[in-house]
Write an enzyme that holds these catalytic residues in place. Structure first.
Site, mmCIF file in Angstrom:
data_model
loop_
_atom_site.group_PDB
_atom_site.id
_atom_site.type_symbol
_atom_site.label_atom_id
_atom_site.label_comp_id
_atom_site.label_asym_id
_atom_site.label_seq_id
_atom_site.Cartn_x
_atom_site.Cartn_y
_atom_site.Cartn_z
ATOM 1 N N LYS A 106 0.850 -1.200 0.000
ATOM 2 C CA LYS A 106 0.000 0.000 0.000
ATOM 3 C C LYS A 106 0.886 1.251 0.000
ATOM 4 C CE LYS A 106 -3.604 2.290 2.650
ATOM 5 N NZ LYS A 106 -4.549 2.220 3.756
ATOM 6 N N GLY A 157 -4.895 -1.814 4.996
ATOM 7 C CA GLY A 157 -4.071 -2.942 4.545
ATOM 8 C C GLY A 157 -4.713 -4.297 4.849
ATOM 9 N N HIS A 200 -4.705 -32.366 18.368
ATOM 10 C CA HIS A 200 -3.536 -33.102 18.847
ATOM 11 C C HIS A 200 -2.414 -32.147 19.227
ATOM 12 C CE1 HIS A 200 -5.446 -36.836 17.601
ATOM 13 N NE2 HIS A 200 -5.953 -36.090 16.641
ATOM 14 N N LYS A 231 9.105 -0.194 14.178
ATOM 15 C CA LYS A 231 9.650 0.134 12.852
ATOM 16 C C LYS A 231 10.704 1.237 12.974
ATOM 17 C CE LYS A 231 5.477 -0.723 10.062
ATOM 18 N NZ LYS A 231 4.479 -0.112 9.202
HETATM 19 O O1 F6P Z 1 3.150 -3.041 9.878
HETATM 20 C C1 F6P Z 1 1.809 -3.062 9.689
HETATM 21 C C2 F6P Z 1 1.383 -2.699 8.312
HETATM 22 O O2 F6P Z 1 1.340 -1.319 8.183
HETATM 23 C C3 F6P Z 1 0.049 -3.338 8.003
HETATM 24 O O3 F6P Z 1 -1.011 -2.636 8.453
HETATM 25 C C4 F6P Z 1 0.134 -3.501 6.534
HETATM 26 O O4 F6P Z 1 -0.802 -4.423 6.103
HETATM 27 C C5 F6P Z 1 1.553 -3.945 6.352
HETATM 28 O O5 F6P Z 1 2.270 -3.195 7.305
HETATM 29 C C6 F6P Z 1 2.136 -3.764 4.988
HETATM 30 O O6 F6P Z 1 2.094 -2.442 4.546
HETATM 31 P P1 F6P Z 1 2.251 -2.068 3.028
HETATM 32 O O7 F6P Z 1 1.141 -2.674 2.275
HETATM 33 O O8 F6P Z 1 2.239 -0.565 3.002
HETATM 34 O O9 F6P Z 1 3.580 -2.597 2.561
#
Ligand code: F6P
Length: 545
Positions: free
Chosen positions: A207, A267, A385, A509
């Site tokens: 995204k 996302g 299991h 991050k």
């Molecule tokens: O780290 C979480 C996140 O922001 C999610 O919400 C998202 O789905 C994923 O990282 C990947 O983000 P992108 O599609 O921008 O690479």
């Protein structure tokens, strides 16, 4: 939010119902009248939940007071339900019909949605008919979808779910689809193993188009093509799905081969956008994925139009809130009795935990009650299991969602009952075992030695839901996805938290970025550079690395 009295009444009812064993609740006459819901080819069985008419009545009351239906409708209308990011959450538009009109800031988004869907369908045709070919003119047979989190889990769950469906797999014959998500190089090497770059197309799905893991994997795969083919091969072998089309172009992807989506698609709610539809259509063909979208749309319509008493995702959401907040169960299990759904729990884990793992309400005030539970799961019977011991006799009560199908993709009938029957016998047994348990008295009647009685007694009284569907095809899979997406949203609306942002993933991050900078210096100076971290133990560990 004014629902104090109802909230307090529900808390009182929770105390009361905790004293009633599920065994007694289940034997209530006519329980099926409000606990068994049959809609859109799906049966929802809530009879083993710790609810009665009184509880449900007050949960409906709470929903009314919290304007649940109005908030669902405002989500469907494209209003700004994601307050912290000032966005709509319009994943439902991704599967709406072409002639529907859904607006964001006065713009009918259906026009853009169908422009992208049409572009996907045309591109998929060109690839599958062989007019879009690799750099050396070979037809494309392999697809690598590169993405992580919401840009990976949904598409992988759908791929796994449909790849044994006789209808879906017909069109997939001769193709291969793999997913590259982890920045661990082991994932990269596993994914490219045995693939001929000349016949491979990589789809970068991000995204933001900035996620470090995805961009690193995308660079690695780009280099793989360059090494095997040429610098000029990229336009034949890499395409992208993103909201950040500028970054896609800067990466070197031909804008013709870029498939957009929009900031109003979260996302984890994006599998119905190009995120899922492009790689999955390349593999299964576009028609199958259209059926998947239609299934999701069918459930969206059910969700937005059906009264609360008969509304599958809404009831599941109410029960979710009841279990987590009023009965205090911190965990829930997702147990599909379907090997094809093996990645469904992982997908729903993200949908739910990234959405509802929140401690402040929409207005920023700390909430005083438990919100989103821990979600985990595995297909049955494998899970039986593994972790079911704790479900049956552990000290933590884990409400479970069982999912089963009347018909299987494939079956073997060489025994008195088929292999699928065998599987389903387990599905029907486990919820009752969890609910009813087994008393010491029953053990004694079976002649179990006295010293073993405490070990062989089952307390029961452990709630669960059964969702029984007809067949796991693309349409029913879309329905299933939408049920669970909407359950999460219902819970979030009732808790008054924002289920559409995810600020909690940012800090890690940022720290990783800082460590990365220090690692660059450290590597450049062969381990002589200064490492400065706020935790001295982390510093020591990093120096050991
Ligand atoms: O780290 C979480 C996140 O922001 C999610 O919400 C998202 O789905 C994923 O990282 C990947 O983000 P992108 O599609 O921008 O690479």
């Amino acid at each position: 939010m004014s629902s104090g009295n109802t909230w307090d009444t529900l808390a009182t009812l929770a105390n009361k119902i905790q004293k009633v064993h599920l065994k007694d609740l289940i034997s209530e006459p006519h329980r099926e009248q409000y606990c068994l819901i049959e809609k859109n080819g799906i049966i929802l069985d809530l009879s083993r939940q710790k609810i009665d008419r009184e509880v449900l009545k007050h949960l409906f009351q709470l929903s009314t007071e919290r304007q649940l239906v109005e908030r669902i409708k405002s989500m469907f209308k494209g209003e700004q339900v994601n307050d912290t990011e000032k966005r709509a959450a319009l994943h439902i538009a991704l599967r709406a019909k072409r002639n529907q009109r859904i607006e964001v800031c006065g713009e009918n988004v259906m026009v853009e949605i169908y422009a992208v869907l049409d572009k996907i369908s045309q591109f998929v045709c060109r690839v599958r008919e062989g007019t879009f070919r690799g750099f050396t003119n070979k037809p494309i047979k392999n697809f690598i979808s590169i993405g992580i989190g919401g840009s990976y889990l949904g598409p992988e769950f759908v791929y796994e779910a449909l790849r044994s469906d006789p209808e879906a797999k017909k069109a997939a014959d001769g193709y291969c689809l793999r997913f590259l998500s982890n920045v661990d190089p082991v994932d990269y090497f596993r994914v490219i193993q045995g693939l001929n770059p000349e016949e491979t197309l990589a789809v970068i799905v991000s995204k933001s188009f900035t996620t470090p893991e995805t961009m690193r994997n995308a660079r690695n795969i780009r280099q793989w093509f360059i090494n095997a083919l040429s610098e000029d091969s990229i336009s034949h072998h890499m395409v992208a799905v993103s909201t950040n089309l500028e970054a896609v172009r800067d990466f070197g992807i031909d804008p013709e081969n870029a498939f957009g989506f929009w900031d109003w698609v979260g996302g984890r709610y994006s599998v119905c956008s190009a995120v899922g539809i492009l790689p999955l259509s390349l593999y299964f063909g576009f028609d199958t994925m259209r059926e998947f979208l239609d299934g999701a749309q069918d459930m969206d319509q059910h969700f937005v139009h059906t009264p609360m008493e008969q509304n599958i995702p809404l009831l599941m959401g109410l029960v979710g809130v009841w279990n987590r907040t009023f009965l205090g169960y911190p965990v829930r299990a997702l147990l599909p009795y379907s090997q094809a759904l093996l990645r469904f729990p992982a997908h729903i884990q993200q949908v739910d935990m990234e959405s509802n793992g929140k401690s402040v309400d929409r207005h920023g005030s700390v909430v005083s009650f438990p919100t989103g539970p821990i979600n985990f799961g595995e297909p049955g019977t494998n899970g039986q299991h593994s972790f079911y011991q704790l479900l049956h006799q552990g000290k933590t009560i884990v409400p479970a969602d069982f999912i089963g199908y009347i018909h299987s993709h494939q079956d073997i009938s060489t025994d008195e009952i088929s292999a699928h029957d065998e599987l389903m016998c387990n599905l029907f047994a486990q919820p009752d075992a969890l609910a009813l348990g087994k008393t010491a008295e029953e053990c004694r009647k079976e002649g179990i030695a006295e010293y073993l009685i405490p070990h062989r007694t089952f307390p029961g009284n452990r709630p669960s839901t059964i969702l029984l569907l007809t067949k796991l095809n693309a349409f029913a899979l879309g329905q299933l996805l939408a049920i669970f997406e909407h359950r999460t949203v219902v819970e979030g609306f009732l808790w008054d938290i924002n289920s559409f942002d995810q600020w909690g993933v940012e800090l890690g991050k940022v720290l990783a970025k800082d460590i990365r900078q220090q690692m660059i210096q450290y590597r450049k100076k062969s381990g002589q550079a200064k490492i400065a971290l706020s935790n001295p133990c982390s510093e020591k560990l990093l120096k050991k690395y």
